[in-house]
Design a protein around this motif. Structure first.
Motif, mmCIF file in Angstrom:
data_model
loop_
_atom_site.group_PDB
_atom_site.id
_atom_site.type_symbol
_atom_site.label_atom_id
_atom_site.label_comp_id
_atom_site.label_asym_id
_atom_site.label_seq_id
_atom_site.Cartn_x
_atom_site.Cartn_y
_atom_site.Cartn_z
ATOM 1 N N TYR A 43 0.838 -1.200 0.000
ATOM 2 C CA TYR A 43 0.000 0.000 0.000
ATOM 3 C C TYR A 43 0.878 1.258 0.000
ATOM 4 O O TYR A 43 0.646 2.194 -0.768
ATOM 5 N N PHE A 44 1.902 1.279 0.878
ATOM 6 C CA PHE A 44 2.781 2.448 0.988
ATOM 7 C C PHE A 44 3.532 2.700 -0.320
ATOM 8 O O PHE A 44 3.579 3.839 -0.810
ATOM 9 N N TYR A 97 1.201 3.911 -2.933
ATOM 10 C CA TYR A 97 0.758 5.264 -2.626
ATOM 11 C C TYR A 97 1.802 6.302 -3.023
ATOM 12 O O TYR A 97 1.456 7.333 -3.615
#
Length: 141
Positions: A135-136, A139
């Motif tokens: 996710y990081f 993102y």
């Protein structure tokens, strides 16, 4: 070696160190859970719950399995289903290998319930870490 390759190498090393830290936390929680499961005092240390030699063997096996299953894994481009199956497979193979070795060698280094708890905690923590990294990295991309 250019700057990007250096950053990739540093990321790989820090990723493995974080895996070892999560495995350590999983081992500690597994020991506490096993002590509670066996109706013992949870804060006392018992060599039969999880011996030092068993911890070294487990950590070595887990790092080897992680290296095998995630050799060329790029978190950002890998699907979440592939991450879940990788974590499940090396956790399952690790648990069954350790329990089989304990059974065949007739050792008393740990309770099997401790290894089951360790597998549950390590699966959850490593899956959360990999999902969070995916996710990081997606993102910031």
């Amino acid at each position: 070696m250019n700057i990007i390759q250096q950053k990739i190498a540093i990321f790989k090393v820090s990723d493995r160190i974080m895996d070892l830290f999560l495995l350590f936390i999983s081992a500690k929680l597994a020991i506490i859970s096993s002590r509670i499961y066996h109706a013992s005092v949870w804060h006392e240390l018992d060599a039969n719950t999880l011996n030092f030699y068993a911890i070294v063997c487990i950590f070595s096996l887990w790092i080897l399995l992680i290296q095998i299953f995630e050799n060329n894994l790029v978190y950002r481009r890998t699907s979440i289903w592939k991450i879940i199956t990788n974590v499940f497979f090396f956790t399952f193979i690790g648990i069954t290998s350790i329990i089989t070795l304990d059974f065949l060698l007739k050792t008393e280094y740990f309770h099997r319930s401790t290894i089951i708890f360790f597998g549950i905690f390590s699966f959850a923590f490593l899956l959360l870490k990999r999902g969070g990294m995916k996710y990081f990295l997606s993102y910031i991309r």
